[in-house]
Write a protein that holds these residues in place. Structure first.
Motif, PDB file in Angstrom:
ATOM      1  N   SER A  62      43.553  49.045  29.446  1.00 47.09           N
ATOM      2  CA  SER A  62      42.335  49.047  30.250  1.00 47.09           C
ATOM      3  C   SER A  62      42.078  47.699  30.923  1.00 47.09           C
ATOM      4  O   SER A  62      41.224  47.593  31.788  1.00 47.09           O
ATOM      5  N   ARG A  63      42.814  46.661  30.489  1.00 39.85           N
ATOM      6  CA  ARG A  63      42.662  45.336  31.107  1.00 39.85           C
ATOM      7  C   ARG A  63      44.036  44.794  31.512  1.00 39.85           C
ATOM      8  O   ARG A  63      44.365  43.641  31.269  1.00 39.85           O
ATOM      9  N   MET A  64      44.809  45.639  32.130  1.00 44.80           N
ATOM     10  CA  MET A  64      46.208  45.293  32.392  1.00 44.80           C
ATOM     11  C   MET A  64      46.338  44.086  33.333  1.00 44.80           C
ATOM     12  O   MET A  64      47.131  43.180  33.091  1.00 44.80           O
ATOM     13  N   VAL A  65      45.542  44.068  34.406  1.00 49.24           N
ATOM     14  CA  VAL A  65      45.636  42.963  35.367  1.00 49.24           C
ATOM     15  C   VAL A  65      45.195  41.657  34.726  1.00 49.24           C
ATOM     16  O   VAL A  65      45.889  40.627  34.821  1.00 49.24           O
ATOM     17  N   GLU A  66      44.041  41.680  34.030  1.00 53.34           N
ATOM     18  CA  GLU A  66      43.510  40.452  33.430  1.00 53.34           C
ATOM     19  C   GLU A  66      44.428  39.925  32.334  1.00 53.34           C
ATOM     20  O   GLU A  66      44.791  38.745  32.312  1.00 53.34           O
ATOM     21  N   ASP A  67      44.853  40.824  31.396  1.00 48.75           N
ATOM     22  CA  ASP A  67      45.713  40.389  30.290  1.00 48.75           C
ATOM     23  C   ASP A  67      47.071  39.933  30.796  1.00 48.75           C
ATOM     24  O   ASP A  67      47.627  38.923  30.329  1.00 48.75           O
TER      25      ASP A  67
END
Length: 703
Positions: A616-621
């Protein structure tokens, strides 16, 4: 009521004997007003103050008195400020005194019947008074007054005052038939003031007739083309005032375009000298010893703040150098040439934007024929028209290098001239006995004035070509074919490709020598044409390849670290076949992995870098974890472990498949317009970055 002139003359003698400049200024003003008023009285010659010049008893004393009076008027002009209302009136008063008594035109005494025979003697008397004033720095005083009135965005000198100053400054020149000494003083003190001709053309246009009727421009150019005289003028002027002198001379030439052909060559020579003078003060970068100049960039001389305020007026004058009519006049020899590709096959172009297969095939066939054509050649390098064109190109190249803050403006002005670029390239193609390419390649090994002029032609053509091709859309370039026809672009790109290759491969360009600027101009235009061809082809297959370059030779030199091979691969990789570039790329990747110790072999396997990413936080992580990795790790193997929405690790082992999924998901999400990093255009639905979001909060801060 007016008293006889003799009475006023004797009273003035007593007044001047005890005269104090500070205490008696108001009395002096009253005296000047009275004398001027007496000159306007009708029908009574005894009242006219100038009538004493006809009196044998008083003429010598009267001349001495007039010298004192006129010089005192000049002394008061030293300090008066024309922006002050009261002082502006005094400026007009004292200037009027000098104007009236240094020319016989308005003297009523010479309009009496039978007095016309006295005019030569009276003219000589005026010349005597002018000579006295000029010997006591008349031009320095007029310069100071003009500076106070013109070194600002809007002139504070009124029309009458400005016209009077210019008239007074011209009279000694006319009286002495433009003596070398006085003309030099005129150039240094008067014509070098910012925006002088511009303001005259705006508020005192009639005064410009003095310049035209007396051929001031031609005489100034003839003076400056002599080496000794030009050194005297240049050594007397600061760099900024040399620029102002150039601007005034350019506007004078523009106002007299009909007379320019007579003095074309010396005019261009003087302009080039003035540009070189200014360029000697131009610096490449900021330092503790430089100051910012609004026209020249970093400047080694201190800039007068008041002069900076007047620079927009100077820029307006300089812009006339690349105005349409001036360019047309200077490039008249080029514009008379026949088009470069006259009589050659022309390619068929479709009516619609999409390029159909049949059109492509026809275009490629046409391109192959054009590529095989030899350069025409035939124009002798010492012919007058060739020398003239070379001289013009040197002028504009000097302007581009000197007027750094006006470079785009200069290129735009040149590109607006219809057919100039196309015919300029046609001129290049016709140079020498065998055509342009061979001539320019031979010139690379010579260091003569002729070779420098030829390279100026090529550099200017490339700079203008880069400027216009960069902003052409597909309709203009492929359908309308302006300013170049497609077959012309094929021939130009072939020329540039071969020339740039020789510069690199023969070691002529190394980034530091005299040909650096030339290579940059050629390379910039070449790569623009190559990029446009990659987007939408206008050349035949294999057009960009250099047949004499063998891939095996290039690989061998790359392995040895030869500089020319490295430069060629870095700056012109398109001359190498694509399949050979792929092989080279894979070899470089393998060599780098070996050097970093991250290549797999039978004995060992490199340790992969593991990152954990929440779905759910692929870009940020993904960004946060990859940003922490050193560059060496990013070139190695990266394994990805996904975390599901429940916070649990997903089952599975990454054998490149999970990493591939990670990349695909990242690309899809980053380019999704809903993330506010990119926005989609209407119609064609293309993405473009929203760079302004980098300075705001929200999702884009992670970029």
């Amino acid at each position: 009521k007016f008293a006889p002139a003799v009475t006023i003359f004797k009273a003035t003698e007593r007044f001047l004997y005890f005269f104090d400049e500070k205490k008696d200024d108001e009395t002096f003003q009253t005296l000047c007003r009275y004398i001027l008023a007496s000159m306007e009285v009708e029908g009574d010659s005894k009242i006219w103050y100038v009538s004493l010049a006809l009196n044998k008893e008083h003429v010598l004393q009267w001349i001495q008195q007039m010298k004192k009076l006129l010089w005192q008027c000049c002394c008061y002009l030293k300090t008066l400020r024309p922006e002050n209302g009261d002082q502006a009136k005094l400026v007009s008063l004292y200037l009027n005194m000098v104007v009236i008594f240094t020319d016989t035109t308005t003297w009523k005494v010479l309009k009496i019947k039978g007095s016309e025979a006295l005019r030569p003697g009276m003219n000589q008397l005026c010349a005597n008074l002018l000579g006295h004033l000029t010997s006591k720095d008349l031009y320095v005083i007029l310069q100071a007054l003009l500076k106070r009135g013109l070194e600002r965005s809007q002139p504070t000198l009124k029309r009458a005052a400005l016209a009077a100053i210019v008239t007074i400054s011209m009279r000694p020149l006319i009286s002495t038939q433009f003596s070398q000494h006085l003309l030099t003083a005129f150039l240094v003190h008067i014509l070098s003031l910012p925006g002088l001709i511009l303001h005259l053309s705006t508020i005192a246009e009639q005064t410009l007739l003095l310049f035209r009727n007396n051929n001031v421009l031609e005489k100034s150019i003839r003076l400056l083309e002599q080496d000794q005289n030009s050194r005297i003028v240049f050594n007397s002027l600061e760099g900024s005032y040399s620029l102002c002198l150039l601007a005034n001379m350019v506007q004078l030439a523009y106002l007299q375009l009909d007379m320019l052909p007579v003095i074309m060559e010396p005019f261009m020579g003087v302009v080039i000298m003035l540009l070189a003078r200014c360029q000697s003060y131009v610096q490449n970068k900021q330092s503790s010893l430089t100051h910012w100049h609004p026209v020249l960039g970093w400047f080694s001389q201190r800039i007068n703040p008041a002069l900076n305020e007047a620079m927009p007026n100077v820029v307006k004058q300089l812009q006339l150098l690349w105005a349409r009519n001036m360019v047309k006049q200077l490039f008249s020899e080029v514009l008379r040439f026949k088009p470069m590709a006259a009589g050659t096959p022309t390619s068929e172009t479709p009516d619609s934007a999409p390029v159909k297969k049949a059109f492509k095939k026809a275009l490629q066939k046409s391109s192959v024929k054009l590529k095989e054509m030899r350069s025409m050649g035939g124009r002798k390098l010492d012919s007058p028209e060739v020398l003239s064109v070379c001289h013009v190109c040197v002028l504009y190249q000097s302007a581009l290098k000197t007027l750094t803050q006006l470079k785009l403006d200069i290129l735009t002005g040149l590109c607006l001239q219809e057919d100039l670029l196309s015919k300029l390239w046609g001129f290049i193609d016709e140079l020498g006995p065998s055509g342009g390419l061979k001539l320019f390649l031979e010139s690379l090994n010579s260091d003569t004035e002729q070779s420098h002029q030829l390279f100026a032609v090529l550099s200017l053509s490339c700079d203008c070509g880069s400027h216009i091709v960069a902003i052409l859309d597909d309709m203009e370039m492929y359908e309308q074919q302006k300013p170049f026809k497609l077959e012309e672009l094929v021939k130009i790109s072939s020329f540039l490709n071969a020339f740039a290759f020789r510069l690199l491969w023969d070691g002529i360009y190394d980034g530091k020598n005299k040909h650096t600027s030339l290579f940059q101009s050629v390379h910039t235009f070449l790569m623009l044409l190559y990029d446009r061809d990659c987007r939408r082809r206008f050349t035949a297959s294999g057009h960009w390849l250099i047949k004499e370059l063998k891939p095996s030779t290039l690989v061998s030199e790359l392995e040895k670290g030869k500089r020319r091979a490295l430069l060629l691969l870095h700056m012109m990789p398109h001359v190498i076949p694509h399949k050979d570039r792929v092989i080279l790329f894979r070899r470089f990747v393998t060599d780098e992995k070996k050097a970093l110790g991250i290549i797999e072999n039978e004995c060992a396997s490199p340790k992969p870098t593991l990152i954990t990413v929440h779905r759910s936080r692929m870009v940020e992580d993904g960004f946060q974890q990859l940003a922490l990795q050193p560059s060496q790790a990013l070139k190695g193997i990266i394994r990805v472990k996904f975390v599901n929405d429940l916070g649990l690790d997903e089952a599975g082992i990454d054998q490149d498949g999970v990493f591939k999924e990670f990349l695909e998901e990242i690309i899809n999400r980053v380019f999704d317009p809903s993330l506010n990093l990119f926005k989609m255009t209407s119609g064609e639905e293309r993405l473009y970055p929203l760079t302004h979001l980098l300075h705001t909060g929200g999702p884009s801060h992670s970029v």
